[in-house]
Design a protein around this motif. Structure first.
Motif, short mmCIF file in Angstrom:
data_model
loop_
_atom_site.label_atom_id
_atom_site.label_comp_id
_atom_site.label_asym_id
_atom_site.label_seq_id
_atom_site.Cartn_x
_atom_site.Cartn_y
_atom_site.Cartn_z
N ARG A 1 14.72 -15.69 -0.92
CA ARG A 1 15.63 -15.92 -2.28
C ARG A 1 16.32 -14.69 -2.76
O ARG A 1 17.45 -15.16 -2.68
CB ARG A 1 15.55 -17.39 -3.19
N LYS A 2 15.28 -14.02 -3.40
CA LYS A 2 16.19 -12.83 -3.95
C LYS A 2 16.63 -11.68 -3.19
O LYS A 2 17.94 -11.25 -3.18
CB LYS A 2 14.96 -12.15 -5.19
N GLN B 1 19.67 -13.32 -1.31
CA GLN B 1 20.93 -13.82 -2.46
C GLN B 1 22.47 -15.03 -2.48
O GLN B 1 23.33 -14.32 -1.94
CB GLN B 1 21.33 -13.25 -2.84
N GLU C 1 23.37 -17.41 -3.71
CA GLU C 1 24.78 -17.44 -4.30
C GLU C 1 25.39 -16.66 -4.31
O GLU C 1 26.46 -17.17 -4.50
CB GLU C 1 23.67 -17.60 -5.99
N GLU C 2 24.85 -15.40 -4.23
CA GLU C 2 25.85 -14.27 -4.28
C GLU C 2 27.11 -14.09 -3.30
O GLU C 2 27.92 -14.16 -3.52
CB GLU C 2 25.59 -13.26 -4.75
N SER D 1 29.87 -16.57 -3.41
CA SER D 1 29.66 -16.48 -5.19
C SER D 1 31.11 -17.30 -5.73
O SER D 1 31.76 -17.51 -6.69
CB SER D 1 29.74 -15.27 -5.61
#
Length: 134
Positions: A115-116, A119, A121-122, A125
């Motif tokens: 997940r990191k 990303q 979400e990025e 965005s």
């Protein structure tokens, strides 16, 4: 002379447009919460033309057993409560990132490291994001 026919790319049906309060979205989020998935967010992709779905629902699991348990429970609950089965799912073997594709909603159940790294979400965005707490 033969006339060429233009074939439009398939689009998400406007008839089946979802919202965050749609039954399938609520059922998925509730199932993740029931199995103690963490850092649950939903991304509303409806206004992003290149998006493959209306919503992404993303969560984390801290171990492989929980990752699979969340994925299995999401599929069971959506089948029981919404009468829908996934178009496809991926990642149950590698157990780092399980993706469940319901066409208009795609569920991402991830271990913390992927997940990191990815990303999502990025990457998306531009999409409105909502956190889902218990």
């Amino acid at each position: 002379m033969s006339k060429e026919k233009k074939v439009a790319a398939p689009k998400k049906s406007s008839v089946t447009r979802l919202t965050r309060s749609s039954k399938i979205v609520k059922t998925i989020i509730h199932a993740i919460q029931e199995k103690k998935g963490e850092n649950i967010i939903s991304l509303d992709l409806r206004k992003i033309p290149e998006a493959v779905a209306d919503f992404f629902i993303i969560c984390e699991a801290n171990n492989n057993t929980l990752l699979k348990a969340i994925a299995d429970f999401v599929e069971k609950e959506v089948k029981d409560k919404c009468a829908e089965i996934p178009y496809k799912h991926e990642g149950k073997i590698a157990q780092q990132w399980i993706l469940i594709d319901y066409i208009n909603v795609v569920v991402h159940i991830m271990m913390p490291e992927p997940r990191k790294f990815y990303q999502l979400e990025e990457m998306w965005s531009d999409a409105p994001m909502m956190e889902h707490k218990d």
